[in-house]
Design a protein around this motif. Structure first.
Motif, mmCIF file in Angstrom:
data_model
loop_
_atom_site.group_PDB
_atom_site.id
_atom_site.type_symbol
_atom_site.label_atom_id
_atom_site.label_comp_id
_atom_site.label_asym_id
_atom_site.label_seq_id
_atom_site.Cartn_x
_atom_site.Cartn_y
_atom_site.Cartn_z
ATOM 1 N N ASN A 157 0.791 -1.232 0.000
ATOM 2 C CA ASN A 157 0.000 0.000 0.000
ATOM 3 C C ASN A 157 0.822 1.280 0.000
ATOM 4 O O ASN A 157 0.282 2.369 -0.213
ATOM 5 N N ASP A 168 -2.070 -9.460 7.391
ATOM 6 C CA ASP A 168 -1.150 -9.072 8.449
ATOM 7 C C ASP A 168 -0.091 -10.170 8.498
ATOM 8 O O ASP A 168 -0.358 -11.286 8.943
ATOM 9 N N ARG A 209 -8.259 1.250 3.047
ATOM 10 C CA ARG A 209 -7.671 2.587 3.152
ATOM 11 C C ARG A 209 -6.521 2.786 2.169
ATOM 12 O O ARG A 209 -5.846 3.812 2.209
ATOM 13 N N ARG A 266 -2.421 -4.524 5.350
ATOM 14 C CA ARG A 266 -3.267 -4.718 6.528
ATOM 15 C C ARG A 266 -4.665 -4.137 6.348
ATOM 16 O O ARG A 266 -5.636 -4.718 6.811
ATOM 17 N N GLN A 267 -4.771 -2.981 5.705
ATOM 18 C CA GLN A 267 -6.061 -2.301 5.576
ATOM 19 C C GLN A 267 -6.302 -1.890 4.125
ATOM 20 O O GLN A 267 -6.166 -0.713 3.773
ATOM 21 N N PRO A 298 -6.576 -8.340 2.227
ATOM 22 C CA PRO A 298 -6.058 -8.038 3.569
ATOM 23 C C PRO A 298 -5.030 -9.078 3.992
ATOM 24 O O PRO A 298 -5.196 -10.268 3.738
ATOM 25 N N SER A 350 -4.280 -14.653 9.633
ATOM 26 C CA SER A 350 -4.402 -13.851 8.419
ATOM 27 C C SER A 350 -3.831 -14.599 7.217
ATOM 28 O O SER A 350 -4.356 -14.503 6.099
#
Length: 234
Positions: free
Chosen positions: A11, A59, A38, A34-35, A57, A65
């Protein structure tokens, strides 16, 4: 031939640049962070490259995850699809550490994100890798034991040294399938982690690293190499 690529920490910074440059050359990218809700820059890239960028997603420090990602892979790759390249870019750099003030939780988080997480994720991904695929760990010269002569960023240095061992171990384990595993130093890069005083742009670093990855053969597997193709002492 276009590749199926998984990029973690996609990201921002070098991860975002990897994603951008891989898409520009025609590859298909699974961008993990992770997000993802966003990750506005990734959303823009998805609009510019319809059908070739999928946001998921992840982590890296959380095995649950990993399992969730593994459950989605058949859909993400399509029937019979395999990953040709995995770029372990996600990482953490704790700041302000001093001898006498180290915290166990910070050290453990660095190890989980920078070393044990990538190892366990690669273990889970192994059945989904194409024979002859490549795995690239974004390491750091700060993980070089030979080059360490000061007490600074201990959690980061320790975790990156551990990640380098992960590279060697995976290189040995996956060699029979023709899979090349590399530890790569991106240079001192102008990212949120690298800071404003850094010398290398994310674009130049990612471009150089992709050139190293593309040119690497099984003979290079287990190597520690910088973004300009130079070997680094362990």
């Amino acid at each position: 031939m276009s590749l199926n690529v998984l990029v973690t920490g996609a990201n921002r910074g070098i991860g975002l640049e990897f994603t951008r440059q891989l898409l520009e050359r025609g590859d298909r990218v699974i961008a993990a962070c992770r997000q993802p809700g966003r990750a506005h820059a990734l959303d823009e890239l998805a609009g510019e490259h319809p059908g070739r960028l999928q946001l998921v997603p992840l982590d890296v420090s959380d095995v649950a995850s990993h399992r969730a990602l593994l459950g989605e892979l058949p859909l993400l790759l399509g029937e019979g699809g395999r990953l040709d390249l995995v770029i372990h870019n996600a990482g953490v750099l704790p700041s302000g550490e001093r001898l006498g003030q180290l915290e166990e939780a910070v050290l453990i988080d660095a190890l989980k994100t920078n070393a044990t997480g990538p190892l366990l994720l690669s273990q889970s991904l192994a059945p989904h890798l194409a024979d002859g695929a490549k795995i690239a760990h974004l390491s750091s010269v700060l993980g070089s034991i030979t080059a360490t002569d000061a007490f600074s960023t201990p959690s980061y240095r320790i975790s990156k040294a551990a990640q380098n061992m992960v590279t060697r171990l995976l290189a040995a384990a996956l060699r029979e399938r023709g899979i090349t595993v590399l530890a790569l130093h991106p240079g001192w890069v102008q990212t949120e982690m690298g800071g404003s005083g850094a010398q290398v742009t994310p674009g130049d670093s990612a471009r150089g690293l992709l050139k190293v990855i593309d040119g690497a053969t099984l003979a290079d597997s287990g190597g520690f190499i910088d973004w300009q193709g130079q070997g680094i002492d362990w």
